[in-house]
Design an enzyme around this catalytic site. Structure first.
Site, PDB file in Angstrom:
ATOM      1  N   PHE A 149      -1.644  22.387   0.409  1.00 54.26           N
ATOM      2  CA  PHE A 149      -2.095  23.148   1.579  1.00 54.26           C
ATOM      3  C   PHE A 149      -0.958  23.535   2.514  1.00 54.26           C
ATOM      4  CE2 PHE A 149      -1.855  18.961   3.608  1.00 54.26           C
ATOM      5  CZ  PHE A 149      -1.373  19.290   4.862  1.00 54.26           C
ATOM      6  N   LYS A 173      -3.832  28.250  -8.840  1.00 54.89           N
ATOM      7  CA  LYS A 173      -4.937  27.506  -8.230  1.00 54.89           C
ATOM      8  C   LYS A 173      -4.415  27.000  -6.894  1.00 54.89           C
ATOM      9  CE  LYS A 173      -6.586  23.975  -7.242  1.00 54.89           C
ATOM     10  NZ  LYS A 173      -6.847  23.597  -5.823  1.00 54.89           N
ATOM     11  N   GLU A 176      -7.560  24.406  -1.788  1.00 52.92           N
ATOM     12  CA  GLU A 176      -8.879  24.848  -1.327  1.00 52.92           C
ATOM     13  C   GLU A 176      -8.993  24.786   0.198  1.00 52.92           C
ATOM     14  OE1 GLU A 176      -7.949  22.190  -2.900  1.00 52.92           O
ATOM     15  OE2 GLU A 176      -9.470  20.598  -2.980  1.00 52.92           O
ATOM     16  N   SER A 226       0.791  15.843  -3.609  1.00 53.84           N
ATOM     17  CA  SER A 226       1.088  14.437  -3.319  1.00 53.84           C
ATOM     18  C   SER A 226       1.481  13.705  -4.606  1.00 53.84           C
ATOM     19  CB  SER A 226      -0.131  13.785  -2.680  1.00 53.84           C
ATOM     20  OG  SER A 226      -1.234  13.910  -3.550  1.00 53.84           O
ATOM     21  N   CYS A 281       7.079  18.888   3.185  1.00 57.68           N
ATOM     22  CA  CYS A 281       7.614  17.873   2.273  1.00 57.68           C
ATOM     23  C   CYS A 281       9.078  17.607   2.584  1.00 57.68           C
ATOM     24  CB  CYS A 281       7.461  18.340   0.841  1.00 57.68           C
ATOM     25  SG  CYS A 281       8.425  19.796   0.517  1.00 57.68           S
ATOM     26  N   GLU A 382       4.136   8.000   3.025  1.00 61.45           N
ATOM     27  CA  GLU A 382       4.251   9.332   3.624  1.00 61.45           C
ATOM     28  C   GLU A 382       3.094   9.528   4.615  1.00 61.45           C
ATOM     29  OE1 GLU A 382       3.333  12.739   1.076  1.00 61.45           O
ATOM     30  OE2 GLU A 382       5.047  13.800   1.938  1.00 61.45           O
TER      31      GLU A 382
HETATM   32  P1  NAD Z   1      -2.735  17.170  -2.808  1.00 62.62           P
HETATM   33  O1  NAD Z   1      -2.018  16.389  -3.848  1.00 62.62           O
HETATM   34  O2  NAD Z   1      -3.933  16.558  -2.163  1.00 62.62           O
HETATM   35  O3  NAD Z   1      -3.246  18.573  -3.422  1.00 62.62           O
HETATM   36  C1  NAD Z   1      -2.385  19.428  -4.123  1.00 62.62           C
HETATM   37  C2  NAD Z   1      -3.198  20.225  -5.137  1.00 62.62           C
HETATM   38  O4  NAD Z   1      -3.799  19.319  -6.059  1.00 62.62           O
HETATM   39  C3  NAD Z   1      -4.330  21.034  -4.511  1.00 62.62           C
HETATM   40  O5  NAD Z   1      -4.367  22.289  -5.126  1.00 62.62           O
HETATM   41  C4  NAD Z   1      -5.564  20.220  -4.812  1.00 62.62           C
HETATM   42  O6  NAD Z   1      -6.717  21.008  -4.996  1.00 62.62           O
HETATM   43  C5  NAD Z   1      -5.214  19.507  -6.099  1.00 62.62           C
HETATM   44  N1  NAD Z   1      -5.832  18.179  -6.188  1.00 62.62           N
HETATM   45  C6  NAD Z   1      -6.112  17.327  -5.181  1.00 62.62           C
HETATM   46  N2  NAD Z   1      -6.680  16.206  -5.642  1.00 62.62           N
HETATM   47  C7  NAD Z   1      -6.762  16.336  -6.982  1.00 62.62           C
HETATM   48  C8  NAD Z   1      -7.249  15.479  -8.034  1.00 62.62           C
HETATM   49  N3  NAD Z   1      -7.756  14.285  -7.791  1.00 62.62           N
HETATM   50  N4  NAD Z   1      -7.172  15.951  -9.293  1.00 62.62           N
HETATM   51  C9  NAD Z   1      -6.649  17.148  -9.563  1.00 62.62           C
HETATM   52  N5  NAD Z   1      -6.180  17.991  -8.599  1.00 62.62           N
HETATM   53  C10 NAD Z   1      -6.226  17.593  -7.327  1.00 62.62           C
HETATM   54  O7  NAD Z   1      -1.653  17.600  -1.719  1.00 62.62           O
HETATM   55  P2  NAD Z   1      -1.875  18.332  -0.318  1.00 62.62           P
HETATM   56  O8  NAD Z   1      -2.511  17.365   0.627  1.00 62.62           O
HETATM   57  O9  NAD Z   1      -2.514  19.655  -0.513  1.00 62.62           O
HETATM   58  O10 NAD Z   1      -0.360  18.610   0.112  1.00 62.62           O
HETATM   59  C11 NAD Z   1       0.440  17.670   0.759  1.00 62.62           C
HETATM   60  C12 NAD Z   1       1.315  16.915  -0.206  1.00 62.62           C
HETATM   61  O11 NAD Z   1       2.131  17.818  -0.949  1.00 62.62           O
HETATM   62  C13 NAD Z   1       2.294  15.982   0.490  1.00 62.62           C
HETATM   63  O12 NAD Z   1       2.345  14.760  -0.217  1.00 62.62           O
HETATM   64  C14 NAD Z   1       3.618  16.718   0.413  1.00 62.62           C
HETATM   65  O13 NAD Z   1       4.768  15.907   0.456  1.00 62.62           O
HETATM   66  C15 NAD Z   1       3.484  17.378  -0.911  1.00 62.62           C
HETATM   67  N6  NAD Z   1       4.393  18.514  -1.031  1.00 62.62           N
HETATM   68  C16 NAD Z   1       5.502  18.341  -1.806  1.00 62.62           C
HETATM   69  C17 NAD Z   1       6.419  19.371  -1.926  1.00 62.62           C
HETATM   70  C18 NAD Z   1       7.646  19.202  -2.764  1.00 62.62           C
HETATM   71  O14 NAD Z   1       8.317  20.182  -2.958  1.00 62.62           O
HETATM   72  N7  NAD Z   1       7.954  18.030  -3.281  1.00 62.62           N
HETATM   73  C19 NAD Z   1       6.195  20.587  -1.256  1.00 62.62           C
HETATM   74  C20 NAD Z   1       5.047  20.731  -0.488  1.00 62.62           C
HETATM   75  C21 NAD Z   1       4.151  19.673  -0.390  1.00 62.62           C
END
Ligand code: NAD
Length: 497
Positions: A149, A173, A176, A226, A281, A382
């Protein structure tokens, strides 16, 4: 209520699933849209369209692909205000910051315009007598991207412009929580001349992610999110024989040396810790105060954190917007409560902020902890909010060990005036992206972005040269033209005599 659908085969598609998610405006706390959550059959339709388009798109000369990407660049520039407002309205970050993140995505599009140069390959004449050999990089097929997000434009743009420039077709994808910007980005690419089905956007949650991971026609998956989900994506995609890169969470440390320009370090830390309300991040969430610099650092930081202007992202005077959702706000506040329980000193407490006219928005003020210890959960985990933890270290080596022992290794930086200290830091630190007197060392588009340790599962970083390598596979051809001389069969390994 606004309905956010899918973009498949060059048009908006409703799909077959009736499941919907809620999309809020974090500044006001009101639900403004519903987003369709795709089923496996919606994904199957997108894959079918992407597969059909692959044949002709992969055979389109790279120069012609680049011309479409050039037009796309122009359209993004023209529509930057609209795209930025979409980011602000669903993510909450302040307008200028949102615009900056769009620009960082645009830079990947600019880099992708140079794709003919990057796909040139290598040629050796006479690897054997009258035998030539060359290596080329060919596209993989249908690729997919699953994004978080916190950067609704930039992170998808780390992926699809590179994949498409390399000749692949793509299914995105998006998160959401803030999906609208991705849909607009896909429509603009079509307007630039991208053939239907080359870029598709399928909205959804775990159900469609699992369908992506299991689909036999998807060759590669790029993920950013994450760490627990990144690990799941990495393992499941690899088990299903896909190429995969999965970028995860972070806990970025900024080392403040006693010899540094403290004003610069404090200003750098303010932007890096509290910009985008810490939902980056690459946010610096730990300041490591080395030697005797700690008291002065905390004193100067505290004044600035207390003066932070928190408000809606569209208000020009806001320096920090709301968090993305109510649940995330509760989570971040919970971490601040935990830090107090764990015995860290809460120097600035932003938990009880109230904004007139925006009482239902997801706001929290900047929080600053001092005397954070490495055993505490607020240090290990985090938080992903505007919470900066100051850890005291007696010397440079202790600071290095602290960072190298942490499970994450995304970004880090050091403030010092000493060249030797800066160089040793860059050499010894086990982190993927390093800044020396630079608060957020995000690599530009023509370098590549990625962390180490549990911040990245896989081999390749994103965009830049690594992006080209990820989205192409190597083929090496060895050839001899018939010369009229009859050859006898050879049964031993050919070698140079
Ligand atoms: P998230 O892991 O909750 O979601 C990321 C994606 O995974 C979304 O599209 C979501 O729909 C999907 N998703 C969520 N739960 C899932 C599951 N159980 N099974 C399959 N798919 C699932 O992350 P977020 O809250 O949207 O974003 C924040 C996180 O992203 C933080 O941990 C941040 O550090 C990380 N991030 C990392 C970088 C990097 O370059 N390393 C860059 C941006 C964000």
């Amino acid at each position: 209520m606004n309905l956010i659908e899918h973009y498949i085969g060059g048009k908006i598609v409703t799909g077959s699933s009736s499941r919907k998610g809620k999309v809020f405006n974090p500044a006001t706390g009101t639900q403004e849209s519903e987003v369709l959550l795709a089923s496996k059959s919606d994904l199957d339709l997108a894959v079918q369209k992407a597969k059909q388009s692959f044949e002709s798109w992969s055979n389109t000369p790279p120069l012609q692909r680049a011309r479409i990407i050039f037009k796309y660049k122009e359209l993004i520039e023209k529509n930057s205000d609209l795209l930025t407002k979409l980011i602000v309205s669903e993510h909450g970050k302040v307008y200028e910051d949102a615009k900056g993140s769009l620009t960082r995505g645009l830079e990947v599009v600019e880099f992708a315009c140079g794709i003919p140069q990057m796909l040139k390959g290598e040629f050796t004449e006479n690897v054997g007598t009258n035998i030539d050999s060359w290596s080329i990089r060919q596209p993989l097929g249908v690729c997919a991207g699953i994004t978080p997000f916190n950067f609704p434009a930039m992170v998808p743009m780390w992926m699809f412009p590179m994949a498409i420039a390399c000749g692949n077709t793509f299914i995105l994808k998006p998160s959401e929580k803030d999906p609208s910007c991705s849909l607009k980005l896909a429509e603009l690419f079509s307007e630039a001349g991208l053939p239907d089905g080359v870029l598709n956007v399928v909205n959804g949650d775990k159900e469609v992610v699992d369908a992506i991971l299991e689909n036999k026609d998807i060759a590669a998956v790029s993920f950013v999110g994450s760490t627990p989900i990144a690990k799941y994506i990495y393992e499941t995609a690899a088990k299903n024989e896909k190429r995969v890169q999965a970028l995860g969470g972070a806990k970025n440390h900024c080392v403040v040396m006693p010899d540094c320009d403290l004003d610069q370090a404090v200003n750098g830390l303010m932007g890096a810790a509290y910009g985008s309300a810490g939902e980056r991040c690459m946010a610096q969430s730990v300041a490591v105060a080395v030697g005797n610099v700690g008291d002065k650092l905390v004193e100067q930081l505290a004044k600035k954190v207390e003066a932070l202007k928190v408000g809606p992202g569209m208000d020009k005077s806001s320096e920090m917007g709301p968090l993305v959702t109510k649940e995330h706000l509760e989570k971040v506040k919970g971490y601040v409560d935990l830090g107090v329980q764990e015995g860290a000193k809460l120097v600035v407490d932003g938990r009880d902020i109230k904004l007139q006219g925006y009482e239902e928005g997801y706001y929290i003020g900047g929080c600053l902890f001092d005397n954070v210890k490495k055993e505490m959960r607020i240090y290990k985990e985090e938080i992903f909010g505007p919470v900066l933890s100051v850890v005291r270290a007696k010397d440079f080596n202790e600071a290095i060990n602290l960072i190298n022992d942490h499970e994450f290794g995304n970004g880090t930086s050091i403030y010092t005036r000493d060249g030797d200290t800066g160089r040793t830091f860059a050499n010894k630190i086990k982190v993927g992206m390093v800044g020396i007197n630079i608060p957020i060392p995000v690599p530009v588009a023509f370098h590549s972005f990625g962390g180490w340790k549990r911040s990245l599962f896989g081999d390749q970083h994103m965009h830049g040269p690594e992006g080209v390598r990820f989205y192409t596979k190597l083929k090496t051809i060895t050839s001899r033209w018939p010369s009229g001389i009859r050859m006898n069969p050879e049964f031993v390994m050919p070698t140079m005599k």
